[in-house]
Design a protein around this motif. Structure first.
Motif, PDB file in Angstrom:
ATOM      1  N   SER A 158     -66.596 127.610 -10.689  1.00  0.00           N
ATOM      2  CA  SER A 158     -65.973 128.233  -9.589  1.00  0.00           C
ATOM      3  C   SER A 158     -66.841 129.447  -9.448  1.00  0.00           C
ATOM      4  CB  SER A 158     -64.630 128.337 -10.101  1.00  0.00           C
ATOM      5  OG  SER A 158     -63.906 127.132 -10.263  1.00  0.00           O
ATOM      6  N   LEU A 202     -59.998 128.249   2.513  1.00  0.00           N
ATOM      7  CA  LEU A 202     -59.588 128.713   1.143  1.00  0.00           C
ATOM      8  C   LEU A 202     -58.283 128.245   1.036  1.00  0.00           C
ATOM      9  CD1 LEU A 202     -61.229 132.241   0.857  1.00  0.00           C
ATOM     10  CD2 LEU A 202     -62.159 130.534  -0.217  1.00  0.00           C
ATOM     11  N   ASP A 205     -56.461 129.612  -4.265  1.00  0.00           N
ATOM     12  CA  ASP A 205     -57.695 130.286  -4.703  1.00  0.00           C
ATOM     13  C   ASP A 205     -57.570 131.591  -4.682  1.00  0.00           C
ATOM     14  OD1 ASP A 205     -58.823 127.781  -4.771  1.00  0.00           O
ATOM     15  OD2 ASP A 205     -59.186 127.745  -2.638  1.00  0.00           O
ATOM     16  N   GLU A 234     -69.736 129.387  -7.461  1.00  0.00           N
ATOM     17  CA  GLU A 234     -69.482 129.049  -6.226  1.00  0.00           C
ATOM     18  C   GLU A 234     -69.063 130.259  -5.484  1.00  0.00           C
ATOM     19  OE1 GLU A 234     -67.985 124.361  -6.387  1.00  0.00           O
ATOM     20  OE2 GLU A 234     -66.521 125.872  -6.742  1.00  0.00           O
ATOM     21  N   THR A 235     -68.295 131.275  -6.260  1.00  0.00           N
ATOM     22  CA  THR A 235     -68.005 132.292  -5.506  1.00  0.00           C
ATOM     23  C   THR A 235     -69.111 133.204  -4.974  1.00  0.00           C
ATOM     24  OG1 THR A 235     -67.570 133.716  -7.596  1.00  0.00           O
ATOM     25  CG2 THR A 235     -65.791 132.495  -6.512  1.00  0.00           C
ATOM     26  N   ASP A 236     -70.220 132.955  -5.561  1.00  0.00           N
ATOM     27  CA  ASP A 236     -71.328 133.656  -5.327  1.00  0.00           C
ATOM     28  C   ASP A 236     -72.117 133.189  -4.139  1.00  0.00           C
ATOM     29  OD1 ASP A 236     -72.888 136.179  -5.873  1.00  0.00           O
ATOM     30  OD2 ASP A 236     -74.287 134.956  -6.973  1.00  0.00           O
ATOM     31  N   SER A 296     -66.700 136.403  -0.815  1.00  0.00           N
ATOM     32  CA  SER A 296     -67.755 135.244  -1.265  1.00  0.00           C
ATOM     33  C   SER A 296     -67.842 134.092  -0.011  1.00  0.00           C
ATOM     34  CB  SER A 296     -67.074 134.416  -2.372  1.00  0.00           C
ATOM     35  OG  SER A 296     -68.002 133.345  -2.769  1.00  0.00           O
ATOM     36  N   GLN A 334     -71.373 133.084   2.162  1.00  0.00           N
ATOM     37  CA  GLN A 334     -71.439 131.712   2.409  1.00  0.00           C
ATOM     38  C   GLN A 334     -71.663 131.497   3.917  1.00  0.00           C
ATOM     39  OE1 GLN A 334     -69.444 128.764   0.050  1.00  0.00           O
ATOM     40  NE2 GLN A 334     -68.504 130.461  -1.146  1.00  0.00           N
ATOM     41  N   LYS A 368     -62.152 138.959  -3.598  1.00  0.00           N
ATOM     42  CA  LYS A 368     -63.283 138.199  -4.396  1.00  0.00           C
ATOM     43  C   LYS A 368     -63.449 137.160  -3.787  1.00  0.00           C
ATOM     44  CE  LYS A 368     -64.866 136.170  -8.911  1.00  0.00           C
ATOM     45  NZ  LYS A 368     -64.251 136.079 -10.172  1.00  0.00           N
ATOM     46  N   GLN A 369     -62.613 136.039  -3.388  1.00  0.00           N
ATOM     47  CA  GLN A 369     -62.809 134.830  -2.425  1.00  0.00           C
ATOM     48  C   GLN A 369     -63.248 134.918  -1.200  1.00  0.00           C
ATOM     49  OE1 GLN A 369     -62.829 131.895  -3.850  1.00  0.00           O
ATOM     50  NE2 GLN A 369     -61.841 132.170  -5.792  1.00  0.00           N
ATOM     51  N   GLN A 383     -57.148 137.647  -6.729  1.00  0.00           N
ATOM     52  CA  GLN A 383     -58.563 137.705  -6.196  1.00  0.00           C
ATOM     53  C   GLN A 383     -58.915 137.318  -5.036  1.00  0.00           C
ATOM     54  OE1 GLN A 383     -60.076 134.851  -9.051  1.00  0.00           O
ATOM     55  NE2 GLN A 383     -59.171 133.030  -8.109  1.00  0.00           N
ATOM     56  N   THR A 393     -61.276 140.403 -10.653  1.00  0.00           N
ATOM     57  CA  THR A 393     -59.838 139.960 -10.073  1.00  0.00           C
ATOM     58  C   THR A 393     -59.004 141.175 -10.583  1.00  0.00           C
ATOM     59  OG1 THR A 393     -60.767 138.025 -10.458  1.00  0.00           O
ATOM     60  CG2 THR A 393     -58.291 138.418 -10.802  1.00  0.00           C
TER      61      THR A 393
END
Length: 691
Positions: free
Chosen positions: A416, A358, A362, A419-421, A387, A391, A383-384, A380, A647
C-alpha cells in the motif's frame, strides 16, 4: 443600560430561574465530562462541547422566555419604556445580563480542561477555540430568545417559539436530502449554526463563522429593538435592507476565507494543514485536476471537507466538487462501465486522461482485526489524495513487483505504501514468470528459501537493463547462498551475524535505532528530526573491489555489537566474544549499463532487516520507516515527486486518573455543585412566597 443590566441580573438571582438554569447547565456539562472524559480516561475535550451544545437548544428558552413576556404580562414594559432609556439600551441591558449568567456557568466548566491538563495533556488552542465558539453561539441563541420574548406576553409561547427557531437554524443544512435546488442548499449551508460550530470544535479557526455568529446576534437584537419601538411594520423595507447587507458581508467574507485559505488549524497534530510536499507537487501541475467527493457537501465527512477546502486554495488548476451518487446515476454508470464500483463518501481524483478512485476507508488508518473490531488511529487523506494527484498527472506508468515463491515475509502495508507513491504494484513468482519490460522496480522482501540459478539469471537480466532492486534480508531469514552470492557481485556481503545495541535501541537490544550515513537518501531526515526502527538486523560488509559504486546508508552506533546467528541471540547480553561496532546496516550499489546505445544506471538497495517494513512499523507515525522506504524509491528511480506525507495521528492521549478520583469528581460535578444551586433556588423561591 447599566440600570437595566443590574435590574435583570438581580432578577435572575432573586428568582429561581438563574439558579435552575445554572444547576441544569452544570449538571449536563458535568455528566458529559464525567462520562466521556473521566470514565473513558480520554483527553479529547471537543466531544464534550459537541454534546453539551446540543442540549443548550432546549435549555436556552428557560433563560430568555421571561425577559419581555413577563414585563408585558404584568404591564411593567410600559413603565420601562417611558423611562429616559432608548429601546436599544433596554435590549442590550437584558442581553448582557443573560450573557453574564451564561458566562458564570461557562467559568465553572473551566475546571474541566484544567483537570485534563493535570491528569494528562490538553490541546490548549483547540480548547480556547471551543470556548470561543460556544460563547458566540450561546450569545446568538440568547438574542433569538429575546426577540421571541419581545413578540409575546406568554412565557410558554416565547419558550416554544425560541426552540423552533433554534432548531431550524441549528439543523438547516440537515434538510439537504429533501432539497434539490443547489442555490437553496448553499444558503442553508451558510446559515447552519451546526456546521459552523462543529468546524470550530474540530480545532479550525474560521473568521467567517465568527462573523456569522456576530451578524446573526446583531440582527436578532436589532429586530427586538424594532419590536419594542413598535416600528417593525413601518420599517420592514429598512429591516430587509439590513438583512441583505448583513448576509452580503457574511457571504463575501466566507468567499474570501475559502479563496485565500484564511482558516487556521489549531490542532496540535496539524490534522488539516497541507505539507510542503503537497504544495511542491501541486505547484508543478500543468493540467487541471478534479477532486470529486462522492456525497453532498452537507453530508460529507467534516475532516475530509477541511482538507479538500485547502486543496482548492493551493492552485487554480484544482477544483473540488461534491456529487451525491444516489441522485446522479449517470455519473455512477460512467465508472460501472469500467468495472469500478463507487461508494458513498469516496473520492475520485481525475484529469482528462486518467482517474483514481479512493474509498472512504482509504483516508483513515486503523488498528485491530475483524474479530476484535477496528479503531481509527490516523488521518491520511492528504497522503492518499496527493498520491492520487501524482498518479493521474504522471507522464509514465511506474510499475513495481513483489517477488513471491520463497516464503517471503510479506507485508500488505508495504504494498500500500508503494502504491501511494504512484506505483502499480503486483506480485510475481520469479520461478514461473519473467520480469516484464514495463517493470522498473523489483522488491525482494524477507525470503526464507533460496533462489535458483535460473531466477538469478532473470534478476541479472533485469539489472542489466537499468532496473532497480530492493532487498530486505534479516537475521532470522536463514542461509541463502545463491541469493547472497548474487548480492556479493554488487559489492554487498550480508554477514551471518545479528547486530545488537544496549543504548541505541527500542524495547530490546535487537531492535536498533540506526544512525544516518552521508547519503542523498538521508537528506530528508537531516531536515526532519525522526528516527528509524530496525528489528533483527544483519551487518553488511561493503566490497569495493566488485567494481560497483557501493555506499553505506545506515550504520549502527559505536555501542553496538554483533554475534554469529548460530551462536544464539535469545540472550542479548553483551559477551566478551561479541565484536564491537559500528556496523553497516543498509547500503546502495550503482552500476552504469548500456541499453540500446543509451547509458542507464542500475540501482540496488539492501537492508539487513526484513522486519523493517512490518505493518506496525509502517503505520507508526513516531518512526520514519515508511518515509525512508519512499526516499529509497525516489533516489533509485531519480524521482523528485516522492509523496512523503505523514499520517496524522487521531489517537487521543489517555489521562492517568484513579477510579476513586473519578468518583470524587463525579460527586462534585453531578451532585454537589448542581445541588447547591438548586438548594439556593429553592430558598429564594420559598422566601419570595412568604413575602
Amino acid at each position: 443600560m447599566r440600570a437595566v443590566y443590574r435590574k435583570e441580573l438581580r432578577q435572575y438571582f432573586h428568582s429561581v430561574i438563574g439558579y435552575l438554569f445554572l444547576a441544569i447547565f452544570l449538571f449536563i456539562s458535568g455528566y458529559f465530562f464525567v462520562l466521556q472524559n473521566l470514565m473513558n480516561r480520554s483527553g479529547d475535550i471537543s466531544t464534550y462541547f459537541q454534546n453539551v451544545i446540543s442540549y443548550m437548544m432546549f435549555l436556552m428558552p428557560l433563560l430568555t422566555m421571561r425577559s419581555f413576556a413577563e414585563e408585558k404580562k404584568q404591564r411593567t414594559d410600559q413603565l420601562l419604556l417611558t423611562m429616559p432609556l432608548r429601546p436599544a439600551k433596554v435590549v442590550l441591558g437584558k442581553f448582557f445580563a443573560g450573557f453574564t449568567v451564561l458566562a458564570i456557568g461557562m467559568a465553572v466548566t473551566v475546571a474541566f480542561p484544567v483537570i485534563l491538563a493535570i491528569y494528562g495533556s490538553l490541546e490548549i488552542w483547540v480548547t480556547l477555540g471551543n470556548y470561543l465558539a460556544m460563547m458566540l453561539l450561546l450569545g446568538c441563541f440568547l438574542s433569538i430568545g429575546l426577540l421571541v420574548s419581545a413578540l409575546t406576553e406568554n412565557q410558554i409561547v416565547a419558550a416554544v417559539g425560541t426552540y423552533v427557531i433554534l432548531f431550524a437554524l441549528w439543523f438547516s443544512s440537515g434538510f439537504s436530502s429533501s432539497i434539490q435546488n443547489q442555490q437553496l442548499l448553499s444558503v442553508l449551508s451558510r446559515i447552519s449554526l451546526m456546521e459552523k460550530f462543529y468546524e470550530m470544535s474540530l480545532g479550525v479557526f474560521n473568521p467567517a463563522s465568527i462573523l456569522l455568529y456576530i451578524i446573526l446576534t446583531g440582527l436578532f437584537l436589532f429586530f427586538a429593538v424594532m419590536v419594542l419601538d413598535s416600528r417593525l411594520k413601518e420599517l420592514w423595507g429598512y429591516c430587509l435592507l439590513v438583512v441583505l447587507a448583513a448576509f452580503s458581508v457574511s457571504t463575501m467574507v466566507t468567499e474570501a476565507v475559502n479563496r485565500f485559505g484564511w482558516k487556521a488549524d489549531m490542532t496540535t497534530a496539524g490534522l488539516f494543514e497541507i505539507t510542503d510536499t503537497t504544495r511542491e507537487i501541486v505547484a508543478d501541475l500543468d493540467e487541471e485536476v478534479e477532486i470529486i467527493y462522492l456525497n453532498s457537501e452537507t453530508s460529507a465527512d467534516d475532516y475530509v471537507v477541511q482538507v479538500l477546502d485547502r486543496y482548492q486554495v493551493l492552485s487554480r488548476l484544482i477544483t473540488v466538487e461534491y456529487v451525491n451518487i444516489t441522485e446522479n446515476p449517470s455519473f455512477v454508470a460512467e465508472y460501472t462501465a469500467q468495472g469500478i464500483t463507487l461508494s458513498e463518501d469516496g473520492i475520485v481524483v481525475r484529469t482528462a486522461d486518467s482517474d483514481v478512485v479512493l474509498e472512504w476507508s482509504d483516508l483513515y488508518e486503523y488498528t485491530g482485526s475483524s474479530s476484535t473490531g477496528y479503531t481509527v488511529t490516523g488521518f491520511q487523506a492528504e497522503k492518499q489524495i496527493t498520491s492520487a494527484i501524482v498518479q493521474v498527472t504522471s507522464d509514465e506508468e511506474k510499475e513495481a513487483v513483489l517477488i513471491q515463491g520463497h516464503s517471503e515475509n510479506y507485508s500488505s502495508t508495504l504494498k500500500s505504501l508503494i502504491e501511494t507513491d504512484g506505483y502499480t504494484v503486483s506480485e510475481l513468482v520469479l520461478g514461473m514468470e519473467d520480469i516484464p519490460d514495463s517493470v522498473g522496480t523489483v522488491i525482494i522482501a524477507g525470503p526464507t528459501k533460496d533462489y535458483s540459478e535460473a531466477e538469478i539469471d532473470k534478476l541479472d537480466a533485469f539489472m542489466g537493463r537499468g532496473g532497480t532492486l530492493l532487498v530486505f534480508r534479516g537475521a532470522g531469514d536463514g542461509d541463502l547462498p545463491i541469493l547472497d552470492a548474487f548480492l556479493e557481485e554488487w559489492g554487498v556481503t550480508l554477514n551471518s551475524t545479528a547486530v545488537m545495541d544496549s543504548s541505541q535501541q527500542i524495547d530490546s537490544p535487537l531492535n536498533l535505532v540506526p544512525s544516518f550515513a552521508s547519503h542523498l537518501i538521508n537528506v530528508f531526515f537531516s531536515e526532519n528530526q525522526t528516527y528509524l526502527s530496525m528489528p533483527s538486523c544483519r551487518s553488511i560488509t561493503i566490497n569495493s573491489s566488485a567494481g560497483k559504486s557501493t555506499i553505506a546508508v545506515l550504520n549502527s552506533s559505536t555501542t553496538s555489537y554483533e554475534r554469529a546467528i548460530e551462536d544464539g541471540i535469545d540472550d542479548t547480553t553483551q559477551l566478551d566474544t561479541d565484536t564491537a561496532g559500528p556496523f553497516v546496516l543498509a547500503v546502495t550499489s550503482e552500476n552504469t549499463v548500456t541499453v540500446d546505445d543509451e547509458e542507464k544506471t542500475a540501482h540496488l538497495f539492501v537492508c539487513g532487516s526484513s522486519s523493517f517494513y512490518t505493518d506496525e512499523l509502517l503505520s507508526t507515525t513516531s518512526v520514519g520507516n515508511s518515509n525512508f522506504i519512499l526516499e529509497v524509491l525516489s533516489w533509485c528511480n531519480d524521482d523528485s515527486a516522492v509523496v512523503n506525507v505523514p499520517t496524522k495521528s487521531l489517537t487521543t492521549e489517555q489521562i492517568s486518573i484513579t477510579y476513586s478520583s473519578v468518583m470524587t469528581l463525579a460527586v462534585i460535578f453531578l451532585g454537589v455543585i448542581p445541588g447547591v444551586l438548586l438548594l439556593g433556588g429553592l430558598v429564594i423561591f420559598f422566601r419570595r412566597r412568604h413575602l
